[in-house]
Design a protein around this motif. Structure first.
Motif, mmCIF file in Angstrom:
data_model
loop_
_atom_site.group_PDB
_atom_site.id
_atom_site.type_symbol
_atom_site.label_atom_id
_atom_site.label_comp_id
_atom_site.label_asym_id
_atom_site.label_seq_id
_atom_site.Cartn_x
_atom_site.Cartn_y
_atom_site.Cartn_z
ATOM 1 N N GLY A 89 0.779 -1.226 0.000
ATOM 2 C CA GLY A 89 0.000 0.000 0.000
ATOM 3 C C GLY A 89 0.814 1.281 0.000
ATOM 4 O O GLY A 89 0.397 2.288 -0.585
ATOM 5 N N ALA A 90 1.981 1.274 0.619
ATOM 6 C CA ALA A 90 2.808 2.487 0.664
ATOM 7 C C ALA A 90 3.284 2.914 -0.725
ATOM 8 O O ALA A 90 3.675 4.063 -0.926
ATOM 9 C CB ALA A 90 4.005 2.255 1.580
ATOM 10 N N ASN A 91 3.225 2.013 -1.679
ATOM 11 C CA ASN A 91 3.643 2.321 -3.043
ATOM 12 C C ASN A 91 2.558 3.000 -3.870
ATOM 13 O O ASN A 91 2.838 3.479 -4.968
ATOM 14 C CB ASN A 91 4.066 1.033 -3.760
ATOM 15 C CG ASN A 91 5.247 0.395 -3.095
ATOM 16 O OD1 ASN A 91 6.330 0.955 -3.084
ATOM 17 N ND2 ASN A 91 5.040 -0.765 -2.520
ATOM 18 N N PHE A 92 1.342 3.044 -3.368
ATOM 19 C CA PHE A 92 0.212 3.599 -4.109
ATOM 20 C C PHE A 92 -0.152 4.966 -3.543
ATOM 21 O O PHE A 92 -0.932 5.064 -2.601
ATOM 22 C CB PHE A 92 -0.988 2.649 -4.056
ATOM 23 C CG PHE A 92 -0.718 1.288 -4.654
ATOM 24 C CD1 PHE A 92 -0.031 1.151 -5.845
ATOM 25 C CD2 PHE A 92 -1.162 0.145 -4.009
ATOM 26 C CE1 PHE A 92 0.221 -0.099 -6.390
ATOM 27 C CE2 PHE A 92 -0.929 -1.104 -4.553
ATOM 28 C CZ PHE A 92 -0.237 -1.229 -5.743
ATOM 29 N N ASP A 93 0.371 6.033 -4.141
ATOM 30 C CA ASP A 93 0.108 7.373 -3.609
ATOM 31 C C ASP A 93 -1.270 7.915 -3.979
ATOM 32 O O ASP A 93 -1.691 8.950 -3.485
ATOM 33 C CB ASP A 93 1.196 8.351 -4.045
ATOM 34 C CG ASP A 93 1.331 8.518 -5.544
ATOM 35 O OD1 ASP A 93 0.562 7.879 -6.298
ATOM 36 O OD2 ASP A 93 2.215 9.285 -5.974
ATOM 37 N N ARG A 94 -2.011 7.207 -4.813
ATOM 38 C CA ARG A 94 -3.378 7.611 -5.164
ATOM 39 C C ARG A 94 -4.426 6.895 -4.301
ATOM 40 O O ARG A 94 -5.617 7.077 -4.494
ATOM 41 C CB ARG A 94 -3.659 7.312 -6.627
ATOM 42 C CG ARG A 94 -2.834 8.137 -7.576
ATOM 43 C CD ARG A 94 -3.197 7.819 -8.992
ATOM 44 N NE ARG A 94 -2.318 8.523 -9.914
ATOM 45 C CZ ARG A 94 -2.203 8.237 -11.190
ATOM 46 N NH1 ARG A 94 -2.916 7.260 -11.716
ATOM 47 N NH2 ARG A 94 -1.382 8.921 -11.942
ATOM 48 N N GLY A 95 -3.971 6.037 -3.404
ATOM 49 C CA GLY A 95 -4.912 5.290 -2.571
ATOM 50 C C GLY A 95 -5.458 4.078 -3.297
ATOM 51 O O GLY A 95 -4.817 3.532 -4.186
ATOM 52 N N GLY A 96 -6.644 3.679 -2.928
ATOM 53 C CA GLY A 96 -7.277 2.525 -3.544
ATOM 54 C C GLY A 96 -6.914 1.236 -2.829
ATOM 55 O O GLY A 96 -6.503 1.242 -1.672
ATOM 56 N N TYR A 97 -7.050 0.132 -3.533
ATOM 57 C CA TYR A 97 -6.806 -1.192 -2.978
ATOM 58 C C TYR A 97 -6.295 -2.094 -4.101
ATOM 59 O O TYR A 97 -6.397 -1.762 -5.279
ATOM 60 C CB TYR A 97 -8.080 -1.768 -2.349
ATOM 61 C CG TYR A 97 -9.277 -1.685 -3.268
ATOM 62 C CD1 TYR A 97 -9.575 -2.712 -4.160
ATOM 63 C CD2 TYR A 97 -10.114 -0.571 -3.263
ATOM 64 C CE1 TYR A 97 -10.659 -2.628 -5.022
ATOM 65 C CE2 TYR A 97 -11.203 -0.470 -4.117
ATOM 66 C CZ TYR A 97 -11.462 -1.508 -4.993
ATOM 67 O OH TYR A 97 -12.529 -1.419 -5.851
ATOM 68 N N LEU A 98 -5.732 -3.226 -3.738
ATOM 69 C CA LEU A 98 -5.242 -4.171 -4.747
ATOM 70 C C LEU A 98 -6.403 -4.844 -5.452
ATOM 71 O O LEU A 98 -7.394 -5.205 -4.818
ATOM 72 C CB LEU A 98 -4.384 -5.256 -4.098
ATOM 73 C CG LEU A 98 -2.973 -4.886 -3.692
ATOM 74 C CD1 LEU A 98 -2.294 -6.080 -3.037
ATOM 75 C CD2 LEU A 98 -2.171 -4.418 -4.874
#
Length: 91
Positions: A42-51
């Protein structure tokens, strides 16, 4: 463990995407059952969301050791993992 929404094989491990989460989980090498270990991306996704999915990415058609794990978010971002053992930072 939470509900899994996606499963794939990467480098002799079963990998799972956990529902409504930015965490994946994996089993030991060549395992088909047992306790899955969480792997947070999750720390790699700066736009938020989910896998939403995970897949293997390769540059040579899968014939060499340079295959990568690609984690895909609901916001269209992709995090690439190049390691061989997710339990060890040195690999």
């Amino acid at each position: 463990m939470s509900d899994f929404i996606h499963v794939t094989v990467h480098k002799k491990r079963l990998w799972f995407v956990i529902n409504n989460s930015t965490d994946a989980a994996y089993l030991g090498t060549d395992a088909i059952s047992g306790t899955a270990t969480k792997f947070s991306v999750g720390a790699n996704f700066d736009r938020g969301g989910y896998l939403v999915a995970m897949t293997t990415m390769t540059h040579d058609g899968g014939t060499g050791p340079d295959d990568y794990a690609a984690f895909i978010s609901s916001e269209g971002q992709v995090a690439i993992y190049a390691g061989t053992d997710p339990a060890s930072a040195s690999t």
